[in-house]
Design a protein around this motif. Structure first.
Motif, mmCIF file in Angstrom:
data_model
loop_
_atom_site.group_PDB
_atom_site.id
_atom_site.type_symbol
_atom_site.label_atom_id
_atom_site.label_comp_id
_atom_site.label_asym_id
_atom_site.label_seq_id
_atom_site.Cartn_x
_atom_site.Cartn_y
_atom_site.Cartn_z
ATOM 1 N N ALA B 96 0.844 -1.196 0.000
ATOM 2 C CA ALA B 96 0.000 0.000 0.000
ATOM 3 C C ALA B 96 0.874 1.239 0.000
ATOM 4 N N TYR B 97 0.494 2.222 -0.812
ATOM 5 C CA TYR B 97 1.232 3.481 -0.866
ATOM 6 C C TYR B 97 0.233 4.586 -1.150
ATOM 7 N N GLU B 98 0.165 5.544 -0.258
ATOM 8 C CA GLU B 98 -0.746 6.681 -0.366
ATOM 9 C C GLU B 98 -2.181 6.235 -0.659
ATOM 10 N N GLY B 99 -2.641 5.237 0.081
ATOM 11 C CA GLY B 99 -4.022 4.800 -0.006
ATOM 12 C C GLY B 99 -4.350 3.920 -1.196
ATOM 13 N N ARG B 100 -3.358 3.559 -1.983
ATOM 14 C CA ARG B 100 -3.610 2.686 -3.129
ATOM 15 C C ARG B 100 -2.818 1.393 -2.980
ATOM 16 N N THR B 101 -3.300 0.344 -3.615
ATOM 17 C CA THR B 101 -2.581 -0.929 -3.593
ATOM 18 C C THR B 101 -1.771 -1.052 -4.874
ATOM 19 N N TYR B 102 -0.490 -1.293 -4.718
ATOM 20 C CA TYR B 102 0.395 -1.434 -5.880
ATOM 21 C C TYR B 102 0.925 -2.864 -5.973
ATOM 22 N N TYR B 103 0.985 -3.368 -7.193
ATOM 23 C CA TYR B 103 1.463 -4.725 -7.451
ATOM 24 C C TYR B 103 2.840 -4.630 -8.102
ATOM 25 N N PRO B 104 3.860 -5.262 -7.498
ATOM 26 C CA PRO B 104 5.198 -5.188 -8.100
ATOM 27 C C PRO B 104 5.318 -6.099 -9.328
ATOM 28 N N TYR B 105 5.865 -5.560 -10.384
ATOM 29 C CA TYR B 105 6.155 -6.337 -11.597
ATOM 30 C C TYR B 105 7.602 -6.103 -11.990
ATOM 31 N N ARG B 106 8.234 -7.151 -12.481
ATOM 32 C CA ARG B 106 9.611 -7.001 -12.944
ATOM 33 C C ARG B 106 9.657 -7.134 -14.467
ATOM 34 N N PHE B 107 10.192 -6.105 -15.117
ATOM 35 C CA PHE B 107 10.427 -6.149 -16.561
ATOM 36 C C PHE B 107 11.856 -6.666 -16.752
ATOM 37 N N ASN B 108 12.007 -7.850 -17.299
ATOM 38 C CA ASN B 108 13.336 -8.421 -17.535
ATOM 39 C C ASN B 108 13.800 -8.042 -18.939
ATOM 40 N N LEU B 109 14.804 -7.177 -18.969
ATOM 41 C CA LEU B 109 15.271 -6.631 -20.241
ATOM 42 C C LEU B 109 16.489 -7.404 -20.732
ATOM 43 N N ALA B 110 16.474 -7.788 -22.005
ATOM 44 C CA ALA B 110 17.601 -8.499 -22.612
ATOM 45 C C ALA B 110 18.308 -7.571 -23.590
ATOM 46 N N PHE B 111 19.577 -7.865 -23.831
ATOM 47 C CA PHE B 111 20.392 -6.977 -24.667
ATOM 48 C C PHE B 111 20.899 -7.713 -25.905
ATOM 49 N N THR B 112 20.065 -8.543 -26.460
ATOM 50 C CA THR B 112 20.458 -9.380 -27.596
ATOM 51 C C THR B 112 20.879 -8.548 -28.808
ATOM 52 N N GLU B 113 20.240 -7.397 -28.996
ATOM 53 C CA GLU B 113 20.533 -6.597 -30.195
ATOM 54 C C GLU B 113 21.869 -5.877 -30.109
ATOM 55 N N VAL B 114 22.330 -5.631 -28.903
ATOM 56 C CA VAL B 114 23.566 -4.843 -28.757
ATOM 57 C C VAL B 114 24.667 -5.638 -28.052
ATOM 58 N N TYR B 115 24.471 -6.954 -27.866
ATOM 59 C CA TYR B 115 25.409 -7.737 -27.071
ATOM 60 C C TYR B 115 26.830 -7.683 -27.641
ATOM 61 N N SER B 116 27.777 -7.559 -26.742
ATOM 62 C CA SER B 116 29.183 -7.516 -27.125
ATOM 63 C C SER B 116 29.967 -8.209 -26.017
#
Lengths: 223, 313
Positions: B96-116
């Motif tokens: 809860a934050y400032e009277g609202r319920t927040y759901y945590p989500y993780r965006f898993n970012l990959a670097f396939t296009e720029v991998y070195s």
């Protein structure tokens, strides 16, 4: 006006009721005691404040003293006594991982660690209090869980769980070990359950909340 | 007939009433909270991902549906980099934050296009921009980001035998004030230490204050006691140099102090890049980003570093 047969019937009903009640009390009292807990296998747990005890270190005298704090009888439900409240502990956990390269060339090893609610919130019980697993989560049985949550600060606050991957080169003849240490909060005490003034369950309860885990990596070469 | 009509009317009214009570207002907006942090990661393979946690005040919207995402990029004022969203996953229980319920989500970012296998890129006050299939575009502020691409093929003149963090309190905040590192040489000729970097935009090592230790310290030992000074400031307006020149003193434990830029940074995971010279040739030894500690909750950041984004339908 009751006939002799009616009186016999009433007595029989009474016997059956008392018998049933006794059977129920015995059945409740025979629940399996003590379920294993992860933090019980930690190498070391030290309270920051002197004079505090983990449930596993409670003596018979401790139990007698705490049980003596309750009034003689209650009508129904759980009665809880808190012996240790929100006490900070430092712990040394078990070794998370140990890898040995017995080959002749260096290997690249991928280590995966995962933080989880199961590790962060642990409970244990003694006596006739038992712990059940509901929805993959350990809970005190028989409604005690809700009573303890209402008594001590044991609500889950974890908002993030993460899988962590670490790559390491392990040379031939080398051990790589990851150990964890950490900080946590312990609550414990005893509880009694009554059913129509009859004591049906009693024992100890404990909650162990991991607040922070610190990791250490050690590489040792043999020979 | 009248009775049947009356029963049908009552049943209709009851069902309509239940539906009205149960009906939820359609979503008109979704609030997203992102945390400005210092991210420092080593990417050792194209499959490795960087997890960015955001808090969303609604569940099951297209905003957290991986299949609804068309493209993503990380950008700051000086540059940008294309990333792909490998997955979007629930990252824990709601808060809860400032009277609202927040759901945590993780965006898993990959670097396939720029991998070195040999690249380092840095973004200050970076934004993660996500474009969805329905043309919606979301921008989250994610803080500073430093990515080091390396295949971890290290020379073997020496090895790291031990690593753990030292915690301290600065202005009432619990921060990582340094780390203990164990070094073991595999060669007989002397090595010269030229630098130790943690590849972070918001913090760095204090190379000149590195000291060798006679024994392993407790993780709560004050920095002053370890570096042998009367006082030591771990939060400064400028970062000290992460490089210099120091003759390798032999095998054993070292303490490497960390200085935080302007404020106590949440620094729990970073790679370590050690540069040194051996027989006049300069080498680089890279350690994957080690997790020094993991807290119970989300990373502690100041309220100034909580950024709100609103998506309106």
């Amino acid at each position: 006006m009751l006939s002799e047969a009616d009186v016999k019937g009433v007595f029989l009903m009474k016997k059956l009721f008392i018998g049933g009640l006794l059977a129920m009390v015995i059945a409740i009292g025979m629940q399996k005691p003590v379920l294993g807990d992860e933090y019980g296998s930690y190498q070391d747990i030290v309270f920051e404040e002197d004079g505090q005890k983990l449930l596993k270190d409670f003596t018979t005298g401790d139990y007698d003293g705490y049980y003596g704090c309750f009034a003689k009888n209650y009508f129904m439900g759980w009665k809880i006594l808190v012996a240790t409240e929100d006490q900070k502990v430092d712990f040394v956990s078990e070794t998370k991982l140990k890898v040995y390269n017995s080959g002749y060339s260096t290997i690249k090893h991928e280590i995966t660690l995962k933080s989880s609610v199961e590790t962060q919130f642990q409970i244990s019980a003694t006596g006739s209090i038992s712990v059940n697993i509901k929805g993959g989560e350990k809970k005190f049985s028989g409604g005690l869980d809700a009573d303890i949550k209402a008594t001590v600060d044991y609500e889950k606050k974890t908002t993030s769980s993460e899988e962590y991957v670490f790559k390491i080169n392990v040379d031939p003849g080398t051990y790589v070990t990851i150990v964890t240490m950490g900080e946590g909060i312990v609550n414990n005490g005893v509880a009694k359950h009554y059913f129509f003034w009859i004591l049906t369950q009693k024992g100890g309860w404990e909650t162990f909340t991991v607040t922070t885990e610190y990791y250490e990596i050690i590489k040792e070469r043999l020979g | 007939m009248k009775k049947i009509a009356a029963i049908a009317l009552i049943a209709y009214l009851v069902v309509a009433g239940i539906l009205l009570i149960c009906a939820k207002d359609p979503l008109t907006e979704v609030r997203i909270l992102s945390l400005r942090q210092d991210h420092s990661r080593l990417i050792a393979s194209p499959e490795e991902t960087l997890g960015i946690v955001v808090l969303v005040d609604a569940e099951g919207t297209f905003l957290t549906d991986r299949d609804a995402i068309r493209s993503a990029r990380i950008a700051d004022e000086s540059g940008e980099m294309a990333v792909s969203t490998a997955s979007v996953e629930s990252a824990g229980i709601p808060l809860a934050y400032e009277g609202r319920t927040y759901y945590p989500y993780r965006f898993n970012l990959a670097f396939t296009e720029v991998y070195s296998t040999d690249l380092s890129v840095a973004f200050r006050d970076a934004m993660l921009e996500i474009t969805y299939e329905n043309e919606a575009v979301l921008e989250f502020s994610i803080g500073n980001l430093r990515l080091t691409f390396d295949d971890l093929e290290n020379p073997n003149h020496w090895d790291l035998t031990r690593l753990f963090g030292v915690m301290g309190s600065e202005n009432g905040e619990e921060i990582l004030t340094g780390f203990v590192i164990g070094l073991e040489t595999n060669v007989s000729s002397p090595l010269v230490l030229l630098g130790i970097s943690i590849m972070s935009e918001g913090a760095g090592t204090d190379f000149e204050s590195m000291v060798s230790l006679p024994e392993s310290p407790d993780r709560q030992t004050p920095v002053e006691d370890l570096v042998g000074l009367e006082s030591y400031v771990s939060i400064r307006e400028t970062l000290p140099a992460e490089s210099g020149s120091m003759l390798w003193p032999g095998d054993g434990l070292w303490f490497v102090p960390i200085v935080h830029l302007e404020e106590g940074r949440y620094l729990s995971r970073f790679p370590i890049v050690i540069t040194y010279s051996y027989l006049g040739v300069e080498y680089r030894h890279v350690w994957d980003d080690f997790l020094f500690f993991s807290p119970e909750n989300l990373p502690e950041v100041s309220l100034d570093d909580v950024c709100e984004t609103t998506y309106r339908y």
